[in-house]
Design an enzyme around this catalytic site. Structure first.
Site, PDB file in Angstrom:
ATOM      1  CE1 TYR A 142     -20.323  69.225 -37.448  1.00  0.00           C
ATOM      2  CE2 TYR A 142     -21.035  70.976 -36.009  1.00  0.00           C
ATOM      3  CZ  TYR A 142     -20.040  70.162 -36.479  1.00  0.00           C
ATOM      4  OH  TYR A 142     -18.757  70.293 -35.987  1.00  0.00           O
ATOM      5  CE  LYS A 193      -9.426  73.755 -47.353  1.00  0.00           C
ATOM      6  NZ  LYS A 193      -7.953  73.908 -47.514  1.00  0.00           N
ATOM      7  CG  ASP A 226      -6.213  75.236 -44.886  1.00  0.00           C
ATOM      8  OD1 ASP A 226      -6.738  76.294 -45.271  1.00  0.00           O
ATOM      9  OD2 ASP A 226      -5.596  74.476 -45.651  1.00  0.00           O
ATOM     10  CG  ASP A 250     -17.783  72.497 -33.453  1.00  0.00           C
ATOM     11  OD1 ASP A 250     -17.400  72.922 -32.359  1.00  0.00           O
ATOM     12  OD2 ASP A 250     -18.357  71.405 -33.593  1.00  0.00           O
ATOM     13  CG  ASP A 254     -13.822  74.082 -29.514  1.00  0.00           C
ATOM     14  OD1 ASP A 254     -14.619  74.923 -29.057  1.00  0.00           O
ATOM     15  OD2 ASP A 254     -14.039  72.860 -29.502  1.00  0.00           O
TER      16      ASP A 254
END
Length: 368
Positions: A142, A193, A226, A250, A254
Site C-alpha cells: 500500500y 507467502k 491462502d 486487510d 475481513d
C-alpha cells in the site's frame, strides 16, 4: 480524575450516526468521574474533500497528532467515485496512519454466544471465537514505491505496486503479536507467502529468528496466507493471535470479521510506537465496517463496533482496563437480552435503531 483529549472524526455515511452513540457513553464516563474526555471534532474522507478539496486538512492532522487518541467513523461513498485518486476519501485515512506512524493494527474477531447463529458458519465452529489479528499498517504494497501506471503505447498500460518490507518493520509488528499472545492463549500464527514472494521470505525468516531469540515461551507457527484464509472458515478457533503484512492483513481480517456475523460488530485499534519519555503512543480507533451509504441517514446502522472501538481506546491508550471490560460486558448483556440492529437481526424479531442500541448499552453500563 484524569483528562483525555479525543479527536472525533465521524467521516462519511453512517460514521456520523455511530459516533454519536460513542459520545453519549464517553460523556457518561465523565459524569461518573471515571475519566474526563474533552472532544474536538474534525473532517476526514469525502466530507473533508467537499470542504477543503483534500481527504483531510493539515490542521486536522495536527489535531490528531496532539490528541491522546483519535476516534474515526468511516470514509467514502459513491458520491466521491470520480475525484482524483490522490484526494479520494480513503487517502485521509492512509495519511493519518502514515503521519502518525500507526504501524500496528489490532483487529479482534469475537463471536458473542448470543450471535453464534448469525454467522455464516455452523454454531459449533464459531461459538466462543476470540481471535486477534495483528496487521502491519504502514509498509508493504500500500505504501511501497514505485506505485504508478505507465503508458506503454499502442493502447497498452502497465500498473506497478511495490511490496517492500525492512527487517525492523517486521520485527516491531511481530513483537506486538508476541506480547499480546502472552496475555491471551500464548500462541502466534505468522502468515505470508514465502513460497512465491521475497518479502514473504524475509518476513518468515525474521519472525523465526525473533521467536528463537526473545519469545521461546510463546508457541509460534507459520501458515501461507491462502491456506490461512481457508483455515479461518474451516476451523477458526484453532487461532489465537495472527500476525501478517498490510495486504494479507486487510484480506484476512475481513474474512475473520464475517465469522462473527456482521462487520458492524468489529472494532479496531491502530497503534504507534510507545514514546520512551511519556510512555504514551499515538493511536487511532475505528470500526472495521465502511460508510454504508445505502443505509446512511436511516438510523439503522449498528453502533456496536464503534462503541467497542472506544472500549479499545480505554484499554490501550488510557489504561482504563476496568472501564473497557464494562463496555464489553454491557455489549454482551444487551445481545443476551435479544436486542438486535438490522444487520444482526436474522429472520426473527424486530430490529432496534442505532440510537436505541446505544441507549441500551449505556443503560447496561449504568446498572453494571
Amino acid at each position: 480524575m484524569a483528562t483525555y483529549k479525543l479527536l472525533i472524526l465521524p467521516g462519511d455515511g453512517i460514521g456520523v450516526e455511530v459516533m454519536a452513540e460513542v459520545e453519549k457513553i464517553a460523556q457518561w464516563f465523565t459524569k461518573e468521574g471515571i475519566a474526563a474526555f474533552e472532544f474536538e471534532k474534525g473532517l476526514v474522507g469525502g466530507c473533508a474533500y467537499d470542504a477543503h478539496g483534500k481527504a483531510i486538512s493539515d490542521s486536522d492532522v495536527a489535531l490528531a497528532q496532539a490528541a491522546d487518541a483519535v476516534l474515526l467513523g468511516a470514509v467514502g461513498g459513491p458520491k466521491w467515485d470520480g475525484v482524483p485518486y490522490d484526494v479520494r476519501p480513503e487517502a485521509g485515512l492512509l495519511r493519518l496512519r502514515k503521519d502518525m506512524q500507526l504501524f500496528a493494527n489490532l483487529r479482534p474477531a469475537i463471536c458473542y454466544p448470543a450471535l453464534a447463529d448469525a454467522s455464516s458458519l455452523k454454531r459449533e465452529l464459531v461459538d466462543g471465537l476470540d481471535i486477534m489479528i495483528v496487521r502491519e499498517l504502514t509498509g508493504g504494497v500500500y505504501f511501497g514505491e514505485p506505485k504508478q501506471i505507465i503508458d506503454l503505447g499502442n493502447g497498452q498500460r502497465r500498473a506497478i505496486d511495490t511490496q517492500v518490507y525492512d527487517t525492523y518493520e517486521i520485527e516491531r509488528i511481530a513483537r506486538v503479536a508476541f506480547e499480546l499472545a502472552r496475555k491471551r492463549r500464548n500462541k502466534v500464527t505468522s502468515s505470508e507467502k514465502h513460497n512465491v514472494m521475497k518479502s514473504g521470505l524475509l518476513w518468515y525468516e525474521t519472525v523465526i529468528a525473533l521467536h528463537a531469540r526473545d519469545y521461546k515461551d510463546v508457541e509460534c507457527e507459520h501458515q501461507l496466507a491462502d491456506s490461512l484464509g481457508m483455515q479461518l472458515v474451516r476451523r477458526p478457533k484453532q487461532f489465537d493471535v495472527i500476525v501478517t503484512d498490510n495486504l494479507f492483513g486487510d484480506i484476512l481480517s475481513d474474512i475473520a470479521s464475517m465469522l462473527t456475523g456482521s462487520l458492524g460488530m468489529l472494532p479496531s485499534a491502530s497503534l504507534g510506537e510507545v514514546d520512551q519519555k511519556t510512555g504514551q503512543r499515538k493511536a487511532l480507533y475505528e470500526p472495521v465496517h465502511g460508510s454504508a451509504p445505502d443505509i446512511a441517514g436511516k438510523g439503522i446502522a449498528n453502533p456496536i463496533a464503534m462503541i467497542a472501538s472506544f472500549g479499545m481506546a480505554l484499554r490501550y491508550s488510557f489504561g482504563l482496563i476496568e472501564a473497557a471490560d464494562k463496555i464489553e460486558k454491557a455489549i454482551s448483556s444487551v445481545l443476551d437480552k435479544g436486542l438486535r440492529t438490522a444487520d444482526i437481526k436474522g429472520e426473527k424479531g424486530d430490529a432496534v435503531s442505532t440510537s436505541q442500541m446505544g441507549d441500551a448499552i449505556l443503560a447496561a453500563l449504568q446498572t453494571a
